[in-house]
Design a protein around this motif. Structure first.
Motif, PDB file in Angstrom:
ATOM      1  N   GLU A 275       0.843  -1.198   0.000  1.00  0.00           N
ATOM      2  CA  GLU A 275       0.000   0.000   0.000  1.00  0.00           C
ATOM      3  C   GLU A 275       0.872   1.240   0.000  1.00  0.00           C
ATOM      4  O   GLU A 275       1.940   1.256   0.598  1.00  0.00           O
ATOM      5  N   LEU A 276       0.400   2.251  -0.684  1.00  0.00           N
ATOM      6  CA  LEU A 276       1.123   3.518  -0.708  1.00  0.00           C
ATOM      7  C   LEU A 276       0.303   4.572   0.008  1.00  0.00           C
ATOM      8  O   LEU A 276      -0.922   4.566  -0.066  1.00  0.00           O
ATOM      9  N   PRO A 277       1.001   5.491   0.700  1.00  0.00           N
ATOM     10  CA  PRO A 277       0.261   6.617   1.271  1.00  0.00           C
ATOM     11  C   PRO A 277      -0.341   7.433   0.131  1.00  0.00           C
ATOM     12  O   PRO A 277       0.216   7.467  -0.957  1.00  0.00           O
ATOM     13  N   GLN A 278      -1.483   8.016   0.362  1.00  0.00           N
ATOM     14  CA  GLN A 278      -2.119   8.855  -0.670  1.00  0.00           C
ATOM     15  C   GLN A 278      -2.187  10.292  -0.181  1.00  0.00           C
ATOM     16  O   GLN A 278      -2.557  10.510   0.963  1.00  0.00           O
ATOM     17  N   PRO A 279      -1.809  11.278  -0.960  1.00  0.00           N
ATOM     18  CA  PRO A 279      -1.279  11.108  -2.314  1.00  0.00           C
ATOM     19  C   PRO A 279       0.181  10.659  -2.285  1.00  0.00           C
ATOM     20  O   PRO A 279       0.870  10.832  -1.289  1.00  0.00           O
ATOM     21  N   PHE A 280       0.622  10.075  -3.382  1.00  0.00           N
ATOM     22  CA  PHE A 280       2.015   9.648  -3.528  1.00  0.00           C
ATOM     23  C   PHE A 280       2.506  10.257  -4.835  1.00  0.00           C
ATOM     24  O   PHE A 280       2.596   9.586  -5.853  1.00  0.00           O
ATOM     25  N   GLY A 281       2.761  11.544  -4.780  1.00  0.00           N
ATOM     26  CA  GLY A 281       3.051  12.297  -5.999  1.00  0.00           C
ATOM     27  C   GLY A 281       4.517  12.253  -6.390  1.00  0.00           C
ATOM     28  O   GLY A 281       5.326  11.604  -5.731  1.00  0.00           O
ATOM     29  N   PRO A 282       4.857  12.953  -7.465  1.00  0.00           N
ATOM     30  CA  PRO A 282       6.241  13.013  -7.930  1.00  0.00           C
ATOM     31  C   PRO A 282       7.189  13.430  -6.806  1.00  0.00           C
ATOM     32  O   PRO A 282       6.911  14.369  -6.061  1.00  0.00           O
TER      33      PRO A 282
END
Ligand code: FES
Length: 103
Positions: free
Chosen positions: A10-17
């Motif tokens: 799972e990734l934290p959201q948001p996971f931006g550039p």
């Protein structure tokens, strides 16, 4: 890359550039990095002397090792140019709420 085991992370959201997550997967430490919208996965171990790459500076598609400054290409794992040391990279694909790593 080796093939086989697929693990969902799972990734934290948001996971931006520019975002970097350290994941513990199947006994390994893997860095997941968003490089300008493309996700990359690399073993959290510098091919020079094994330092953790977490906290390294992201420069374009490369990560600078915080220990002695080796630049590691996150797409290929190549460091220090042709014939240089090589970090382990993994195939990564986006799935609902996270990513799928192929170990
Ligand atoms: S351990 Fe990474 S550059 Fe030396």
């Amino acid at each position: 890359m080796s093939g086989g085991l697929q693990v969902r992370v799972e990734l934290p959201q948001p996971f931006g550039p520019g975002a970097i997550k350290l994941a513990f997967v199947d006994g390994r430490q893997i860095l997941i990095v968003n490089v300008e919208g493309t996700l990359r996965a690399i073993e959290n171990s510098c091919p020079h002397a094994g330092a953790s790459l977490f906290g390294g500076k992201l420069i374009g598609g490369k990560l600078r090792c915080p220990s002695h400054g080796l630049l590691i290409d996150l797409a290929t794992g190549c460091a220090g140019g042709e014939g240089g040391p090589q970090a382990q990279v993994y195939s990564i694909e986006l799935v609902e709420g996270g990513v799928l790593l192929t170990l």
